[in-house]
Design an enzyme around this catalytic site. Structure first.
Site: not given
Length: 243
Positions: A8, A131
């Site tokens: 990330d 998500d």
């Protein structure tokens, strides 16, 4: 099952967030290329990369870091990339630069026709990132909640040639509380598109539980790899049925 070690990216560095909070970022490596090489050396066949800044801004913000990862990986592994990719031309540009699979998240909710067009243009190279918090889809880097149910969104692309659904339980992401096996399995059973689990993968037992559940195509792990709770080489062996 395939294990996808996660990188990330925030401000050019490899970080992990806690439940998607950009203010709760822990920096694990300031050299994304070196991190990618370490994952490949441990046996990773895929690297999962997210441009966190881009997820909020709607455009690529960590392009140099992604390029460094691609250069480091070369032809030894494949890279899937998400975060801020909102158009077919943007998908095309990253695929041309060497990304194997592009992940579309926010645009899947706000402009599903773009996802369908991307899938038609690049068969097998577009994934949809879903998500969820409390079973409802969140977008814009998880900052914006919707009333859309996970399964409803997944079914919207069922016949469009999506390579995979990457399902993230936001409440478990980076929290080291275990993966939501039941919800991931339920989604996988309800659709034909392959499902990749993300969020909360904390231990080899989590990976074994996902594998035992059956029908789940892969799992993404980040923080647990960085802090040593999971040994990548051992985890890959487990998912290949060798551990």
């Amino acid at each position: 099952m395939i294990l996808y070690p996660a990188i990330d990216l925030k401000d050019g560095a490899c970080v992990r967030l806690l439940r998607g909070d950009m203010d709760a970022a822990t920096v694990f490596n300031t050299d994304p290329g070196a991190q990618a090489r370490a994952f490949v050396d441990a046996g990773a066949e895929w690297i999962h990369v997210v441009d966190l800044n881009g997820a909020f801004s709607g455009k690529s913000e960590n392009a140099d870091a992604v390029s460094a990862i691609l250069d480091a990986v070369g032809n030894k592994a494949q890279v899937q990339l998400g975060g801020g990719i909102r158009s077919v031309s943007h998908v095309s540009s990253w695929l041309e630069r060497g990304v194997s699979r592009v992940i579309l998240g926010t645009v899947a909710v706000k402009d599903p026709d773009t996802v369908k067009a991307a899938c038609a243009a690049f068969p097998g190279q577009v994934a949809v990132g879903i998500d969820a918090r409390g079973g409802k889809v969140a977008v814009e880097g998880w900052a914006e909640a919707t009333e859309l149910e996970v399964l409803d969104l997944a079914r919207m692309f069922e016949d469009e040639g999506v390579a995979a659904i990457i399902y993230t339980d936001i409440d478990r992401d980076g929290a080291l509380q275990g993966v939501n096996v039941a919800a991931t399995k339920s989604l996988s059973d309800a659709i034909a598109t392959p499902v990749i689990a993300s969020g909360g993968v904390t231990s080899l037992d989590d990976l074994r539980a996902l594998k035992t559940a059956g029908g789940i195509a892969g799992a993404i792990s980040g923080r647990a790899l960085y802090d040593g709770r999971i040994d990548l080489a051992e985890a890959i062996a487990v998912l290949k049925g060798k551990g």
